[in-house]
Motif scaffolding. Sequence first.
Motif, short mmCIF file in Angstrom:
data_model
loop_
_atom_site.label_atom_id
_atom_site.label_comp_id
_atom_site.label_asym_id
_atom_site.label_seq_id
_atom_site.Cartn_x
_atom_site.Cartn_y
_atom_site.Cartn_z
N MET A 146 -33.03 34.75 65.06
CA MET A 146 -32.06 35.27 64.09
C MET A 146 -31.13 34.18 63.56
O MET A 146 -30.08 34.48 62.99
CB MET A 146 -31.23 36.38 64.70
N GLY A 147 -31.51 32.93 63.71
CA GLY A 147 -30.67 31.84 63.24
C GLY A 147 -30.42 31.90 61.74
O GLY A 147 -29.30 31.64 61.29
N GLY A 148 -31.42 32.25 60.97
CA GLY A 148 -31.26 32.34 59.51
C GLY A 148 -30.24 33.39 59.11
O GLY A 148 -29.46 33.20 58.17
N ILE A 149 -30.23 34.51 59.83
CA ILE A 149 -29.24 35.56 59.54
C ILE A 149 -27.84 35.05 59.86
O ILE A 149 -26.89 35.32 59.12
CB ILE A 149 -29.56 36.85 60.33
N ALA A 150 -27.68 34.30 60.97
CA ALA A 150 -26.36 33.76 61.31
C ALA A 150 -25.86 32.81 60.22
O ALA A 150 -24.70 32.87 59.81
CB ALA A 150 -26.42 33.03 62.65
N ILE A 151 -26.75 31.96 59.72
CA ILE A 151 -26.37 31.01 58.68
C ILE A 151 -26.04 31.75 57.39
O ILE A 151 -25.06 31.44 56.71
CB ILE A 151 -27.49 29.96 58.47
N MET A 152 -26.86 32.77 57.06
CA MET A 152 -26.57 33.56 55.86
C MET A 152 -25.23 34.28 55.99
O MET A 152 -24.45 34.33 55.05
CB MET A 152 -27.68 34.57 55.60
N ARG A 153 -24.95 34.85 57.15
CA ARG A 153 -23.68 35.55 57.35
C ARG A 153 -22.51 34.58 57.16
O ARG A 153 -21.52 34.93 56.52
CB ARG A 153 -23.62 36.18 58.74
N TYR A 154 -22.62 33.39 57.72
CA TYR A 154 -21.57 32.38 57.56
C TYR A 154 -21.33 32.07 56.08
O TYR A 154 -20.20 32.11 55.60
CB TYR A 154 -21.97 31.13 58.34
N ALA A 155 -22.40 31.79 55.35
CA ALA A 155 -22.26 31.48 53.92
C ALA A 155 -21.71 32.67 53.16
O ALA A 155 -20.82 32.53 52.30
CB ALA A 155 -23.61 31.04 53.34
N ALA A 156 -22.20 33.87 53.47
CA ALA A 156 -21.74 35.08 52.78
C ALA A 156 -20.26 35.31 53.01
O ALA A 156 -19.50 35.60 52.07
CB ALA A 156 -22.54 36.29 53.26
N GLU A 157 -19.81 35.16 54.24
CA GLU A 157 -18.39 35.38 54.52
C GLU A 157 -17.51 34.35 53.84
O GLU A 157 -16.41 34.66 53.40
CB GLU A 157 -18.15 35.44 56.03
N ARG A 158 -17.98 33.11 53.72
CA ARG A 158 -17.20 32.10 53.00
C ARG A 158 -17.07 32.48 51.52
O ARG A 158 -16.02 32.34 50.92
CB ARG A 158 -17.83 30.71 53.12
N VAL A 159 -18.15 32.99 50.93
CA VAL A 159 -18.12 33.42 49.53
C VAL A 159 -17.18 34.61 49.37
O VAL A 159 -16.32 34.63 48.49
CB VAL A 159 -19.54 33.74 49.01
#
Length: 177
Positions: A146-159
């Motif tokens: 689930m590493g990709g989901i963690a990275i996507m969540r991080y980017a999404a929350e920054r946006v």
Amino acid sequence: MNFSHEFDEQRFFEVWTAVRIERPVNFSLFTFGDQQLPYYLVTGAPEPGATVKVRKGEVHITRAMIITPDSMEPEFRNFFEEQEEADLAAFLLSRTAGFSNLKFSNTSGPERIVSDSVEEAVDKLNKQLDDEEEEHTAILSAPPGMGGIAIMRYAAERVWESAPGNIQELRERGFLN
């Protein structure tokens, strides 16, 4: 996987909350231009007692300068190892107008295998970043696969967190009059 008819809200919630932003960053994304989001990703062991993995990476966010039908959807490069992760991300982002013209690209280095638990690895990285007085690097954690989901969540929350300031800057420059 087509989530339009079979979306399991409970499963989505479980996946979204299984990944964590262990060390958030507190800066706003640029309203105009590109942005880099450095991170460390700690991935849990597939079975109890096994080793965990640590990887350093960076998400590059590019805003489309001219919005065309081809640039209306968000684009994610090098985020997901599994198609299920990519489908879940596509479902989530198709319902969020704030991502419609952004391009995300993930680059990461090789994984280091450490014998620590996820918590110990996160603690060591926190200490390292504190010692370096590094405030712009996040620490993320995720179960295996689930590493990709963690990275996507991080980017999404920054946006998402940057959006109010970005909108205010657009108003101040006369783009929303």
